[in-house]
Design a protein around this motif. Structure first.
Motif, PDB file in Angstrom:
ATOM      1  N   LEU A  58       0.820  -1.166  -0.123  1.00  0.00           N
ATOM      2  CA  LEU A  58      -0.035   0.024   0.139  1.00  0.00           C
ATOM      3  C   LEU A  58       0.885   1.192   0.094  1.00  0.00           C
ATOM      4  O   LEU A  58       1.648   1.385   1.063  1.00  0.00           O
ATOM      5  CB  LEU A  58      -1.094   0.269   1.038  1.00  0.00           C
ATOM      6  N   ASP A  59       0.714   2.023  -0.914  1.00  0.00           N
ATOM      7  CA  ASP A  59       1.377   3.332  -1.059  1.00  0.00           C
ATOM      8  C   ASP A  59       0.745   4.491  -0.226  1.00  0.00           C
ATOM      9  O   ASP A  59      -0.113   5.153  -0.538  1.00  0.00           O
ATOM     10  CB  ASP A  59       1.329   3.558  -2.477  1.00  0.00           C
ATOM     11  N   ALA A  60       1.247   4.553   0.992  1.00  0.00           N
ATOM     12  CA  ALA A  60       0.896   5.572   2.043  1.00  0.00           C
ATOM     13  C   ALA A  60       1.242   7.135   1.758  1.00  0.00           C
ATOM     14  O   ALA A  60       1.097   7.985   2.618  1.00  0.00           O
ATOM     15  CB  ALA A  60       0.754   5.062   3.224  1.00  0.00           C
ATOM     16  N   THR A  61       2.264   7.139   0.844  1.00  0.00           N
ATOM     17  CA  THR A  61       3.102   8.228   0.531  1.00  0.00           C
ATOM     18  C   THR A  61       2.966   8.841  -0.774  1.00  0.00           C
ATOM     19  O   THR A  61       3.820   9.781  -1.274  1.00  0.00           O
ATOM     20  CB  THR A  61       4.580   8.051   0.792  1.00  0.00           C
ATOM     21  N   ALA A  62       2.122   8.309  -1.752  1.00  0.00           N
ATOM     22  CA  ALA A  62       2.114   8.883  -2.850  1.00  0.00           C
ATOM     23  C   ALA A  62       3.623   8.736  -3.630  1.00  0.00           C
ATOM     24  O   ALA A  62       4.076   9.762  -4.195  1.00  0.00           O
ATOM     25  CB  ALA A  62       1.454  10.200  -3.048  1.00  0.00           C
ATOM     26  N   MET A 426       2.981  10.406   6.302  1.00  0.00           N
ATOM     27  CA  MET A 426       2.161   9.700   5.246  1.00  0.00           C
ATOM     28  C   MET A 426       1.281  10.856   4.462  1.00  0.00           C
ATOM     29  O   MET A 426       0.759  11.826   4.841  1.00  0.00           O
ATOM     30  CB  MET A 426       1.092   8.720   6.002  1.00  0.00           C
ATOM     31  N   SER A 427       1.167  10.625   3.044  1.00  0.00           N
ATOM     32  CA  SER A 427       0.610  11.479   2.163  1.00  0.00           C
ATOM     33  C   SER A 427       0.096  10.763   0.929  1.00  0.00           C
ATOM     34  O   SER A 427       0.733  10.591   0.105  1.00  0.00           O
ATOM     35  CB  SER A 427       1.763  12.532   1.682  1.00  0.00           C
ATOM     36  N   PRO A 428      -1.025   9.912   1.160  1.00  0.00           N
ATOM     37  CA  PRO A 428      -1.457   8.970   0.158  1.00  0.00           C
ATOM     38  C   PRO A 428      -2.019   9.824  -1.065  1.00  0.00           C
ATOM     39  O   PRO A 428      -2.175  11.088  -1.118  1.00  0.00           O
ATOM     40  CB  PRO A 428      -2.708   8.107   0.748  1.00  0.00           C
ATOM     41  N   PRO A 429      -1.985   8.955  -2.075  1.00  0.00           N
ATOM     42  CA  PRO A 429      -2.766   9.469  -3.479  1.00  0.00           C
ATOM     43  C   PRO A 429      -4.188   9.949  -3.313  1.00  0.00           C
ATOM     44  O   PRO A 429      -4.812   9.645  -2.242  1.00  0.00           O
ATOM     45  CB  PRO A 429      -2.427   8.343  -4.371  1.00  0.00           C
ATOM     46  N   PHE A 430      -4.549  10.670  -3.987  1.00  0.00           N
ATOM     47  CA  PHE A 430      -6.034  11.507  -3.752  1.00  0.00           C
ATOM     48  C   PHE A 430      -7.036  10.479  -4.044  1.00  0.00           C
ATOM     49  O   PHE A 430      -8.011  10.627  -3.858  1.00  0.00           O
ATOM     50  CB  PHE A 430      -6.206  12.588  -4.683  1.00  0.00           C
TER      51      PHE A 430
END
Length: 452
Positions: A58-62, A426-430
């Motif tokens: 899971l990409d929690a950082t974009a 953390m900065s996930p995709p929109f």
């Protein structure tokens, strides 16, 4: 034509051993540790990477704050494929191509009123150094050549060019490379754990910290200061959120003394706070904005500096006819393939209403981040837009070790996070769904309970 079979390039043919990893000198990485224990991605789609073992992560950082629209967007790859076949390269000096002007117009249309010209670069670091050079050249063009001093901020991150590390305020980015640029000073950073711990959005305390700019003006005299550069939200240094009224004060003081204000929006730009730019979120208009990352969704390297009409017009009006107004640029400025990616990305943002989607999910994100209060090792939580930070208590004499252990453990459990010191960002995709948010917080809680 190569005689190598296409099958030899399949990910399953690659053997991740230290020997065949050795040639790549990796950036911002413990090379020896990584090459002994490699973590390799071979595919990405939507909210997930796939690693070389076939496991989804899971990409929690974009990615690195850049894949705002999610991975594997066919619209982008098709635009890039068409462009590279149609026009693979066009020189940007004394020549142009239509996509460069179209993309500049569309970026300018998103920017705050009055910022309506775009100088294209290839990264956030180049954008910062370009903005600093524009600021210095502008002051000289105005007949104020004594204005050569640049003001940054402690704990600021402005890329890795010599200009960026000079105005930046992260010790490890600065100590290895000598004095870099001279004539630099720094504002104090804005974080105070006692006053701000567990803030949701902007802290109420701290607007007065902007007044330190008046002290620097008194120390150096305004006639020596060209520009002040700050991140609206300091991202890479651990998500330091500006106190209410702080940016407004900086703008007021800069205007009062004829100092340019630069917002480094490499992270905040293109929707991360639910608005076009951080400037829109905070209601403060700078003189220049640096951008990159979300401009092309990370698909092709590209950055830019958005410049006010006043600055652009000054260059045009003070230069001789047929003269080059700004002696600066890059071989790959406004590269056709990067422009194609940028245009496709802006279409996705608009057509899918992704900036509004950030606004809609922000309250859920905020509650999820703050649900970690009381979790083992956590000493602070903070958030703004689709950004969250979890600050951990450091191990005695080993700063950063606990967060790095959390990073490695999270990867083992199927999630990518970002760490700086003992702060997890953390900065996930929109395109993130509530179920992804729940999953991310659950994994992180388990990780923090499992490490010493």
């Amino acid at each position: 034509m190569s005689s190598i079979s296409p099958k030899s390039f399949e990910a399953t043919q690659f053997k991740p051993t230290p020997n065949n990893l050795e040639a790549f000198f990796m950036p911002f990485t413990s090379n020896r540790h990584f090459k002994a224990n490699p973590r390799l991605f071979v595919k990405a789609e939507g909210m997930h990477f796939t690693n070389i073992d076939g496991k989804q992560v899971l990409d929690a950082t974009a990615g690195l704050w850049c894949v705002n629209a999610g991975h594997g967007r066919r619209e982008i790859s098709e635009a890039v494929s068409h462009q590279i076949q149609e026009l693979d390269y066009s020189p940007p000096f004394q020549m142009g191509h239509p996509a460069a002007f179209e993309l500049a117009s569309r970026v300018a249309a998103l920017a705050p009123t009055g910022l309506d010209h775009v100088f294209f670069t290839n990264s956030g670091s180049e954008s910062v150094d370009t903005a600093l050079k524009i600021a210095l050249a502008y002051q000289r063009a105005k007949g104020q050549g004594t204005r050569t001093r640049l003001i940054g901020r402690e704990r600021g991150y402005h890329g890795v060019g010599f200009g960026g590390i000079s105005v930046g305020g992260m010790v490890n980015n600065r100590k290895w490379f000598g004095t870099a640029l001279g004539g630099i000073d720094h504002l104090p950073h804005t974080y105070n754990a006692k006053e701000m711990a567990y803030s949701k959005g902007q802290p109420a305390w701290g607007a007065h910290l902007a007044d330190d700019l008046e002290r620097l003006v008194a120390l150096h005299d305004a006639s020596s200061i060209a520009a002040v550069i700050v991140e609206p939200v300091a991202g890479s240094t651990g998500v330091l959120i500006p106190p209410k009224g702080y940016l407004e004060k900086l703008r007021e003081i800069c205007t009062k003394h004829g100092i340019l204000l630069i917002f480094d929006e490499v992270i905040c730009g293109f929707g991360r706070l639910g608005t076009n730019f951080g400037a829109d979120y905070f209601g403060v208009t700078p003189d220049l904005i640096t951008c990159a990352k979300g401009l092309t969704n990370g698909a092709i390297p590209m950055g830019g500096v958005i410049v006010s009409k006043q600055i652009y017009d000054t260059f045009m009006e003070t230069s001789a006819e047929n003269a080059i107004e700004l002696f600066h640029g890059y071989t790959y400025s406004a590269h056709p393939v990067a422009c194609a990616a940028g245009l496709a990305v802006l279409d996705i943002y608009k057509n899918e209403g992704l900036f509004d989607r950030v606004k809609e999910i922000t309250p859920y994100w905020e509650n999820a981040i703050h649900s970690l209060k009381g979790t083992r090792h956590v000493i602070d939580l903070r958030n703004i837009g689709l950004i969250g930070a979890i600050e951990l208590e450091s191990r005695p004499g080993k700063p950063g070790a606990r967060a790095m252990d959390a990073f490695l453990k999270a990867y083992e459990k199927g999630m990518l996070i970002r760490v700086t010191g003992d702060i997890i960002a953390m900065s996930p995709p929109f395109i993130v769904e509530k179920s992804h948010v729940d999953q991310a917080v659950s994994i992180l809680a388990d990780v923090l309970k499992s490490i010493d």
